[in-house]
Scaffold this active site. Structure first.
Site, mmCIF file in Angstrom:
data_model
loop_
_atom_site.group_PDB
_atom_site.id
_atom_site.type_symbol
_atom_site.label_atom_id
_atom_site.label_comp_id
_atom_site.label_asym_id
_atom_site.label_seq_id
_atom_site.Cartn_x
_atom_site.Cartn_y
_atom_site.Cartn_z
ATOM 1 N N PHE A 134 -4.693 -3.135 -14.060
ATOM 2 C CA PHE A 134 -4.599 -4.189 -13.058
ATOM 3 C C PHE A 134 -5.585 -5.304 -13.420
ATOM 4 C CE2 PHE A 134 -5.129 -6.176 -8.901
ATOM 5 C CZ PHE A 134 -3.832 -6.184 -8.425
ATOM 6 N N ASP A 205 -9.820 4.137 -11.071
ATOM 7 C CA ASP A 205 -9.320 3.304 -9.982
ATOM 8 C C ASP A 205 -8.157 4.062 -9.337
ATOM 9 O OD1 ASP A 205 -7.926 1.469 -8.408
ATOM 10 O OD2 ASP A 205 -8.520 -0.226 -9.659
ATOM 11 N N TYR A 230 -5.689 -0.699 1.940
ATOM 12 C CA TYR A 230 -4.502 -1.306 2.564
ATOM 13 C C TYR A 230 -3.184 -0.882 1.950
ATOM 14 C CZ TYR A 230 -5.509 -4.659 -1.237
ATOM 15 O OH TYR A 230 -5.793 -5.222 -2.448
ATOM 16 N N LYS A 231 -3.217 -0.035 0.910
ATOM 17 C CA LYS A 231 -1.959 0.406 0.287
ATOM 18 C C LYS A 231 -1.509 1.701 0.972
ATOM 19 C CE LYS A 231 -2.879 -2.210 -3.859
ATOM 20 N NZ LYS A 231 -3.669 -2.289 -5.075
ATOM 21 N N ARG A 379 9.876 -3.273 -8.396
ATOM 22 C CA ARG A 379 9.035 -2.116 -8.095
ATOM 23 C C ARG A 379 9.393 -1.564 -6.714
ATOM 24 N NH1 ARG A 379 2.499 -2.463 -7.685
ATOM 25 N NH2 ARG A 379 3.038 -3.577 -5.803
#
Ligand SMILES: *Cc1c(COP(=O)(O)O)cnc(C)c1O
Length: 420
Positions: A134, A205, A230-231, A379
């Site tokens: 990322f 991560d 928040y995921k 995705r």
């Protein structure tokens, strides 16, 4: 794509409805607010809203903030919240009490950890990662190296070459457990062991793992980890992130954002910085209490669920999605980029397509929310607590229609917003 016409009995919507009816996790769906007419496959970008959040925040606003005012730091448990919620998240990632604290954003936490790890491993200069990590993770390394003015170097190797690239010069291996774009999953235990064998420290991560599958940081003997609120944790937009530091490192490092709340005695108001014992020294300043309260609701909900059941369902949904795309959307140029093998796959399935962007816009306009990632990736994230098997069936029908009828060619689906 390689189309292998499935030899299994053709699935029907009814078969899948029967699977939903016996799904042990099905009752969780009603604990989330999900808008009418939306099929949601983007919980890996922003998790859905737990129904408990609204009342809990209302109470925090009127009673704790409104009536309690500054007293609520003590009386409403605000002050302990970073550690309290941290201890709850610890249970989801195989960490022990007092190894996790909630604070700041993933990016900022990574900066703190990288700074600490670099100091813990002097004399080695390579920070190893992959080009497909990322971007913020890679940017944080670049920013740190620039600030240090040292001869540290960021070395990027494709995922398949990482194991062999770890050598005596490696100071830190920094990887995202599940790749945000492809959904491919690293072998946390094996890579951590190799890093340690060569004298490197390991940073994981967990943004696309926590809340989607069991993670065992203790079993992997991990050094440091960070992850997102928040995921899959459903903590709300911009929810604070978390940081994990193995107990064995906690007394030995310092991080540069030496804020007052990471001090051993913040309310002594001493001029001289003295880090708190343990994980507390990762705190910098005051945390966003309302956001943390919403996050705690998401985490509490997750703690009610059986993570291994979640993992089973998430993989079953991924397998089903792949199978249905191959049965019903073949010949339109979709290519699977996610590993077919569930053992090395996270909780998402991605396909590439030259028209990936407008196809995703057309899907969203028809009520299917997934997302698009450059350069050409569609995705679909599977959140086992609120996505059903029938949702997947319905999505495939919409996707097949869009591909068959070239709906994506409409001009309104070509326009890009600020956030894709
Ligand atoms: C989502 C995500 C981030 C987000 O970082 P923020 O600081 O919250 O913006 C970082 N790393 C990975 C791998 C992610 O998936």
């Amino acid at each position: 794509m390689t189309v292998t016409q499935s030899t299994s009995t053709q699935l029907t919507r009814e078969t899948l409805a029967a699977m939903d009816a016996t799904d042990a996790l099905a009752s969780f769906r009603d604990k989330f607010y999900l808008p009418e007419g939306v099929l949601y496959f983007d919980g890996n970008s922003l998790g859905a809203l737990p129904k408990t959040v609204e009342d809990r925040l209302q109470k925090a606003i009127t009673q704790e903030w409104g009536d309690g005012l500054v007293r609520s730091w003590n009386t409403a448990g605000w002050y302990e919240m970073p550690r309290r919620v941290g201890n709850k998240i610890a249970k989801l990632i195989g960490a022990k009490d007092d190894e996790v604290v909630v604070a700041d954003s993933t990016s900022v936490n990574l900066f703190k950890i990288l700074s600490a790890a670099v100091k813990l491993n002097p004399g080695k200069h390579i920070i190893l990662s992959e080009p497909d990590n990322f971007p913020t993770d890679l940017y944080m390394v670049q920013g740190l190296i620039q600030l240090l003015g040292s001869d540290h170097k960021l070395v990027l190797k494709p995922a398949a070459e990482i194991m062999d690239a770890i050598d005596e010069d490696t100071a830190i291996v920094m990887l995202t457990h599940v790749n945000y774009r492809t959904g491919a999953m690293h072998d946390m235990k094996a890579i951590t062991a190799k890093a340690h064998q060569k004298g490197a420290l390991m940073i994981w991560d967990l943004c696309h793992s926590v809340g989607a599958m069991p993670v065992d940081l203790t079993g992997a003997n991990a050094d440091f980890a960070i992850g997102c609120g928040y995921k899959y944790l459903n903590g709300g937009p911009g929810a604070p992130a978390f940081v994990y530091v193995a107990a064995r490192h906690q007394a030995h490092f310092s991080q540069p954002l030496a804020g007052w709340l990471g001090h051993a005695r913040p309310f002594a108001f001493d001029w001289k910085y003295q880090p708190a014992e343990g994980i507390g020294r990762y705190l910098a300043g005051t945390q966003p209490v309302l956001s943390m309260i919403a996050l705690e609701c998401g985490v509490d909900l997750m703690l009610e669920a059986d993570l291994s059941l979640m993992r089973q369902k998430s993989l079953a949904m991924g397998d089903l999605f792949i199978q249905l795309v191959e049965e019903q959307c073949s010949g339109y140029g979709l290519e699977l980029v996610t590993p077919r093998n569930g053992a090395i796959r996270g909780s998402q399935v991605s396909f590439s397509h030259p028209q990936g962007f407008p196809i995703m816009q057309a899907l969203i306009a028809h009520g299917v929310i997934g997302d698009y990632r450059e350069p050409n990736i569609l995705r679909f994230g599977f959140t086992p607590l609120y996505v059903s098997y029938v949702d997947i069936w319905d999505t495939i029908q919409i996707l097949a229609t869009i591909l068959r009828e070239h709906t994506w060619e409409k001009p309104e689906f070509q326009r890009r917003g600020n956030v894709t």
